[in-house]
Design a protein around this motif. Sequence first.
Motif, PDB file in Angstrom:
ATOM      1  N   GLN A 122     141.221  85.354  45.341  1.00 20.18           N
ATOM      2  CA  GLN A 122     140.062  84.862  44.582  1.00 20.18           C
ATOM      3  C   GLN A 122     139.262  86.016  43.995  1.00 20.18           C
ATOM      4  N   GLN A 123     139.254  87.164  44.637  1.00 16.31           N
ATOM      5  CA  GLN A 123     138.608  88.413  44.206  1.00 16.31           C
ATOM      6  C   GLN A 123     137.096  88.432  44.365  1.00 16.31           C
ATOM      7  N   LEU A 124     136.400  87.414  43.856  1.00 16.42           N
ATOM      8  CA  LEU A 124     134.938  87.417  43.862  1.00 16.42           C
ATOM      9  C   LEU A 124     134.396  86.199  44.596  1.00 16.42           C
ATOM     10  N   ASP A 125     133.218  86.362  45.200  1.00 17.51           N
ATOM     11  CA  ASP A 125     132.560  85.241  45.865  1.00 17.51           C
ATOM     12  C   ASP A 125     132.163  84.180  44.848  1.00 17.51           C
ATOM     13  N   ASP A 126     132.111  82.948  45.294  1.00 14.40           N
ATOM     14  CA  ASP A 126     131.574  81.848  44.494  1.00 14.40           C
ATOM     15  C   ASP A 126     130.072  81.803  44.755  1.00 14.40           C
ATOM     16  N   VAL A 127     129.267  82.193  43.749  1.00 13.84           N
ATOM     17  CA  VAL A 127     127.823  82.326  43.937  1.00 13.84           C
ATOM     18  C   VAL A 127     127.116  81.398  42.946  1.00 13.84           C
ATOM     19  N   PRO A 128     126.688  80.205  43.381  1.00 15.75           N
ATOM     20  CA  PRO A 128     126.054  79.253  42.459  1.00 15.75           C
ATOM     21  C   PRO A 128     124.712  79.729  41.904  1.00 15.75           C
ATOM     22  N   GLN A 129     123.989  80.565  42.661  1.00 13.12           N
ATOM     23  CA  GLN A 129     122.685  81.037  42.181  1.00 13.12           C
ATOM     24  C   GLN A 129     122.194  82.119  43.138  1.00 13.12           C
ATOM     25  N   VAL A 130     121.802  83.280  42.578  1.00  8.04           N
ATOM     26  CA  VAL A 130     121.277  84.349  43.422  1.00  8.04           C
ATOM     27  C   VAL A 130     120.386  85.246  42.570  1.00  8.04           C
ATOM     28  N   SER A 131     119.341  85.782  43.152  1.00  7.63           N
ATOM     29  CA  SER A 131     118.485  86.751  42.470  1.00  7.63           C
ATOM     30  C   SER A 131     119.095  88.135  42.634  1.00  7.63           C
ATOM     31  N   ASP A 132     119.374  88.798  41.529  1.00  9.15           N
ATOM     32  CA  ASP A 132     119.963  90.139  41.579  1.00  9.15           C
ATOM     33  C   ASP A 132     119.417  90.959  40.406  1.00  9.15           C
ATOM     34  N   PRO A 133     118.169  91.442  40.530  1.00 15.28           N
ATOM     35  CA  PRO A 133     117.565  92.216  39.432  1.00 15.28           C
ATOM     36  C   PRO A 133     118.352  93.475  39.078  1.00 15.28           C
ATOM     37  N   ASP A 134     118.970  94.130  40.069  1.00 12.47           N
ATOM     38  CA  ASP A 134     119.718  95.358  39.790  1.00 12.47           C
ATOM     39  C   ASP A 134     120.921  95.094  38.895  1.00 12.47           C
ATOM     40  N   LEU A 135     121.693  94.061  39.220  1.00  9.26           N
ATOM     41  CA  LEU A 135     122.864  93.744  38.411  1.00  9.26           C
ATOM     42  C   LEU A 135     122.442  93.269  37.017  1.00  9.26           C
ATOM     43  N   CYS A 136     121.365  92.504  36.949  1.00 10.88           N
ATOM     44  CA  CYS A 136     120.861  92.067  35.642  1.00 10.88           C
ATOM     45  C   CYS A 136     120.409  93.261  34.801  1.00 10.88           C
ATOM     46  N   ALA A 137     119.788  94.244  35.446  1.00  8.09           N
ATOM     47  CA  ALA A 137     119.355  95.438  34.718  1.00  8.09           C
ATOM     48  C   ALA A 137     120.546  96.231  34.206  1.00  8.09           C
ATOM     49  N   SER A 138     121.615  96.309  35.000  1.00 11.30           N
ATOM     50  CA  SER A 138     122.816  97.030  34.570  1.00 11.30           C
ATOM     51  C   SER A 138     123.450  96.345  33.364  1.00 11.30           C
ATOM     52  N   ALA A 139     123.521  95.017  33.393  1.00  8.91           N
ATOM     53  CA  ALA A 139     124.088  94.285  32.260  1.00  8.91           C
ATOM     54  C   ALA A 139     123.224  94.454  31.011  1.00  8.91           C
ATOM     55  N   TRP A 140     121.909  94.502  31.183  1.00  9.48           N
ATOM     56  CA  TRP A 140     121.009  94.675  30.034  1.00  9.48           C
ATOM     57  C   TRP A 140     121.190  96.053  29.407  1.00  9.48           C
ATOM     58  N   GLN A 141     121.471  97.070  30.217  1.00 14.75           N
ATOM     59  CA  GLN A 141     121.763  98.402  29.684  1.00 14.75           C
ATOM     60  C   GLN A 141     123.025  98.377  28.829  1.00 14.75           C
ATOM     61  N   MET A 142     124.048  97.642  29.277  1.00 15.58           N
ATOM     62  CA  MET A 142     125.271  97.522  28.482  1.00 15.58           C
ATOM     63  C   MET A 142     124.973  96.820  27.162  1.00 15.58           C
ATOM     64  N   LYS A 143     124.178  95.750  27.234  1.00 15.72           N
ATOM     65  CA  LYS A 143     123.828  95.010  26.021  1.00 15.72           C
ATOM     66  C   LYS A 143     123.092  95.912  25.039  1.00 15.72           C
ATOM     67  N   ASN A 144     122.161  96.744  25.523  1.00 11.52           N
ATOM     68  CA  ASN A 144     121.411  97.642  24.641  1.00 11.52           C
ATOM     69  C   ASN A 144     122.321  98.686  24.004  1.00 11.52           C
ATOM     70  N   ALA A 145     123.301  99.181  24.750  1.00 17.03           N
ATOM     71  CA  ALA A 145     124.244 100.147  24.184  1.00 17.03           C
ATOM     72  C   ALA A 145     125.021  99.525  23.031  1.00 17.03           C
ATOM     73  N   LEU A 146     125.376  98.245  23.179  1.00 15.81           N
ATOM     74  CA  LEU A 146     126.113  97.555  22.120  1.00 15.81           C
ATOM     75  C   LEU A 146     125.238  97.271  20.908  1.00 15.81           C
ATOM     76  N   SER A 147     124.005  96.879  21.143  1.00 14.97           N
ATOM     77  CA  SER A 147     123.140  96.488  20.023  1.00 14.97           C
ATOM     78  C   SER A 147     122.547  97.705  19.310  1.00 14.97           C
ATOM     79  N   ASP A 148     122.203  98.756  20.043  1.00 16.11           N
ATOM     80  CA  ASP A 148     121.574  99.933  19.444  1.00 16.11           C
ATOM     81  C   ASP A 148     122.605 100.900  18.858  1.00 16.11           C
ATOM     82  N   ARG A 149     123.787 100.957  19.468  1.00 15.75           N
ATOM     83  CA  ARG A 149     124.896 101.817  19.039  1.00 15.75           C
ATOM     84  C   ARG A 149     124.468 103.266  18.780  1.00 15.75           C
TER      85      ARG A 149
END
Length: 291
Positions: A122-149
């Motif tokens: 299965q590789q990953l846990d089944d997580v219906p809902q969890v607070s994870d500000p660190d992971l959200c911040a990491s994803a937002w950094q990726m999004k900014n790299a794509l949008s700002d280029r």
Amino acid sequence: MRYKDIYPSEPLLRGQAVLRPRAAHLLNLEYFEAEPAGMPIEIFEQHHLLLNYQEKPHRVENWRNGEHRDFTYHIDEMVLTPAGTENGWYWHAKSHCIVITLDPDRLGTFAETELGILLTKQQLDDVPQVSDPDLCASAWQMKNALSDRPLGFEVVYESLCRVFLVQLLDRYGQKRAEGIDFSNGFTPAQYGRVLNHIADRYECTITVEHLADAAGLSPAHFSRLFKATIGQTPHRFVMTYRLEQARRMLDSRSKALIDIALSCGFSDQAHFSRSFKQATGLTPRQFRNRE
């Protein structure tokens, strides 16, 4: 079924649309600000994560494996759905989210060859809902790299992807090594020594005898235990590692295919091309030139 095949609206930003293959192959990131809508219940072949950036809490309904959840989605919360899970959605307010999809085969290869860990089926846990500000911040950094280029944004994006995946697997990865019965004589330490040997010498000839020596076992005993533990023969594992390194090198258009072939331990360019096409469905040249 792929998750993006049934999006009710197009993303404002899609990583695979602006990235060359090397930077895009680890994961696909898409950014949405979508009006209230839904997605039908389906079973998907990829893992997917929904990360919420909507500041105002809003109502969301989720159907997964026959269970209906009606919940309030808060900022910096994440939903993680492994591949093969029956899943459907309806959101009642305008969304502000990042969707990340992961190919299980590539995630497994990343975990094995770069982190030295083995994942369950299965590789990953089944997580219906969890607070994870660190992971959200990491994803937002990726999004900014794509949008700002900014200059070198693809290199930056790939580095951020690797950080994100390490965080993801550390927190939610189902690590098979912790559940393996090592009483047959093959240990995590032996696996680590074998992986280090491959990483240090993948451009050279690597025999079963070399790997068995790194593990401190006879070749026959090593081959049997390695296949039983890892799920691949030693030869296939080395080939997978070499192809992963070659995939990265193909991003450099100035590097000749013959040089990549020899740098990754292939006897010649023809051998490299046959092996690469068998694994990916594309020749190295086609992979390099694809949009």
